[in-house]
Design a protein around this motif. Structure first.
Motif, mmCIF file in Angstrom:
data_model
loop_
_atom_site.group_PDB
_atom_site.id
_atom_site.type_symbol
_atom_site.label_atom_id
_atom_site.label_comp_id
_atom_site.label_asym_id
_atom_site.label_seq_id
_atom_site.Cartn_x
_atom_site.Cartn_y
_atom_site.Cartn_z
ATOM 1 N N PHE A 1 0.834 -1.202 0.000
ATOM 2 C CA PHE A 1 0.000 0.000 0.000
ATOM 3 C C PHE A 1 0.870 1.253 0.000
ATOM 4 N N TYR B 1 -1.893 0.714 -4.663
ATOM 5 C CA TYR B 1 -1.125 -0.476 -4.324
ATOM 6 C C TYR B 1 -0.060 -0.663 -5.391
ATOM 7 N N MET C 1 -2.361 -8.548 0.160
ATOM 8 C CA MET C 1 -2.520 -7.092 0.071
ATOM 9 C C MET C 1 -2.113 -6.492 1.413
ATOM 10 N N GLY D 1 -0.969 -3.933 4.369
ATOM 11 C CA GLY D 1 -1.467 -2.620 4.757
ATOM 12 C C GLY D 1 -0.494 -1.917 5.673
ATOM 13 N N VAL E 1 -9.116 -6.656 -0.798
ATOM 14 C CA VAL E 1 -8.970 -5.216 -0.693
ATOM 15 C C VAL E 1 -10.344 -4.577 -0.861
ATOM 16 N N PHE F 1 -8.444 2.654 -3.191
ATOM 17 C CA PHE F 1 -8.337 1.522 -2.292
ATOM 18 C C PHE F 1 -8.325 1.997 -0.848
ATOM 19 N N ASN G 1 -5.605 -1.765 4.116
ATOM 20 C CA ASN G 1 -5.881 -2.913 4.974
ATOM 21 C C ASN G 1 -5.194 -2.755 6.330
#
Length: 475
Positions: free
Chosen positions: A226, A243, A316, A318, A330, A338, A341
């Protein structure tokens, strides 16, 4: 005295033979007519050899043939040559015999189909990836000859033909079935040759259709990090949240709505959904939003697919990676960006000893402990965008509670609980709580304040605590 000797009588002369022989008016039986060689399937009268044989001819008889039943041609021997039946198609011939007395037999008829040609089989590469996710950035991503064990070949065959294939250069051929060949017959990886041929019902063999395929059964490795502040173009206010994807090979990134597919393995997701993917090169590629292709205010499982069709989940990461778990999902906010996370693991509360996991303004992914957990939205802040969080491994039997302090629990509100929240069981068994903190009944996709996804270990009942001091209720 009379003479006792009887008188002499002249004997009768011998009859004179009739010079006219007896006449024969009985016609002979019809001769038997059949193909000399019924190629392909015996007895189906489809052949690539048009020679006809005649039998059961009487001694001294002659025989004739006719193609139209009107004009008869005298024959010798016992066959009709293939040259009499020029060209493929349906054929018909009659024969009869004439005995020495001139009696003509009934006709015997043979109808058959002559087929001396065959086309080569066609072979089309197909897979769930090719069928459901053909495009990445509007480019045909799977158009080449790179395949995996989940790829199959759809064959174009003549009616009632059968076929064989070879994976060792034509040294050995294996019979096929139906019109599909699964490419798990190819062993190992790398460039391999596949040969396919067909034989029609007349027995004709086609030439080999030869395919040079590159077999790749290794899933791509893709990571996503991220990036909270990416500068926007001068004419766009604010900053992007993106991302950064990094892959070990060129891959297609897929976003599948949570709950839409019952995907036990990454590969199984391809069969249950379809759409376009985002192209990621074998280097860092930034993706700041997917609003052009996907609905906003939703959570997505993220997968990577390579050119062969191999699939893997994409972690994904964060802002909070300390928990050691990166969700492979996500959330896409209402602005097309986005959400970051955040992994939250339930931990003992120092005040009352309960195991508690508290929400934040990010896309929270809750993971419980081996005892009763409280997943708390008591301090849920006012947010600019609807929030989407996910509880992984919820157990009502263990005593887990979802604490929704901001949903009123007084008598009036409890009577209209449906105005505040709605539970839905999604297609894959994931539970979804749609919440409207204002009690306006806005509890549907695209129109909600909070969505809580729940992966339950058993059953669909959830234990909720409503209001600041409300008793737990089951919904």
């Amino acid at each position: 005295m009379p003479d006792p000797t009887p008188p002499q009588v002249d004997p009768k002369p011998d009859p004179v033979p009739d010079p006219t022989p007896p006449q024969d008016f009985v016609p002979p039986t019809a001769p038997t007519i059949h193909l000399l060689h019924d190629t392909g399937v015996p007895g189906d009268l489809v052949t690539n050899d048009a020679r006809v044989q005649v039998s059961d001819l009487e001694a001294g008889a002659v025989w004739e043939s006719s193609r139209d039943g009107k004009t008869w041609t005298a024959r010798t021997g016992d066959t009709i040559d293939a040259s009499e039946f020029a060209g493929d198609g349906d054929k018909r011939v009659q024969v009869r015999q004439i005995d020495a007395a001139g009696n003509v037999s009934p006709e015997a008829t043979l109808s058959f189909r002559l087929d001396t040609t065959i086309t080569d089989p066609t072979a089309t590469l197909r897979s769930e990836a090719r069928e459901n996710y053909p495009l990445a950035n509007d480019v045909d991503f799977h158009s080449g000859t790179v395949v995996n064990r989940a790829t199959w070949i759809q064959l174009g065959l003549e009616d009632r033909a059968h076929w064989t294939y070879s994976i060792n250069g034509g040294q050995d051929y294996v019979p096929g079935d139906g019109a599909r060949l699964d490419l798990d017959v190819l062993k190992g990886e790398g460039v391999q040759e596949l040969r396919i041929r067909q034989q029609d019902e007349a027995g004709n063999w086609s030439r080999d259709t030869v395919l040079e395929l590159t077999v790749d059964n290794t899933s791509p490795v893709v990571t996503a990090t991220f990036s909270p502040e990416i500068p926007t173009p001068p004419d766009v206010p604010g900053k992007y949240q993106s991302y950064d994807f990094q892959a070990d090979e060129e891959a297609q990134i897929l976003f599948v709505p949570i709950g839409a597919v019952h995907g036990e393995t990454p590969q199984s997701y391809l069969a249950g959904w379809h759409g376009k993917g985002l192209l990621v090169a074998a280097e860092q590629t930034s993706v700041w939003g997917i609003w052009r292709e996907q609905p906003v205010n939703a959570m997505y499982t993220v997968l990577a697919v390579d050119k062969a069709g191999n699939v893997s989940f994409v972690p994904m990461s964060g802002g909070d990676g300390a928990a050691g778990t990166s969700p492979t999902a996500v959330a896409l906010r209402a602005d097309g960006m986005f959400a970051e996370n955040r992994v939250v693991t339930a931990a003992p509360d120092p005040l009352d000893g309960r195991s508690i996991a508290r929400s934040s303004g990010m896309a929270d992914h809750f993971f419980g402990s081996d005892r009763a957990d409280v997943f708390s939205w008591n301090d849920h802040p006012e947010a600019m965008w609807p929030q989407i969080d996910w509880i992984h491994g919820y157990s009502k039997a263990q005593g887990d509670v979802i604490d929704l302090a901001r949903v009123p629990a007084d008598g009036r509100s409890m009577g209209t609980l449906g105005d505040y929240l709605r539970k839905e069981v999604l297609a894959d068994g994931t539970l979804s709580l749609w919440i409207d903190y204002d009690g306006k009944g806005e509890t549907f996709p695209g129109n909600f304040d909070q969505q809580i996804l729940v992966t339950s270990q058993s059953g669909t009942d959830l234990l909720l605590r409503l209001g600041q001091n409300g008793a737990p209720v089951v919904i």
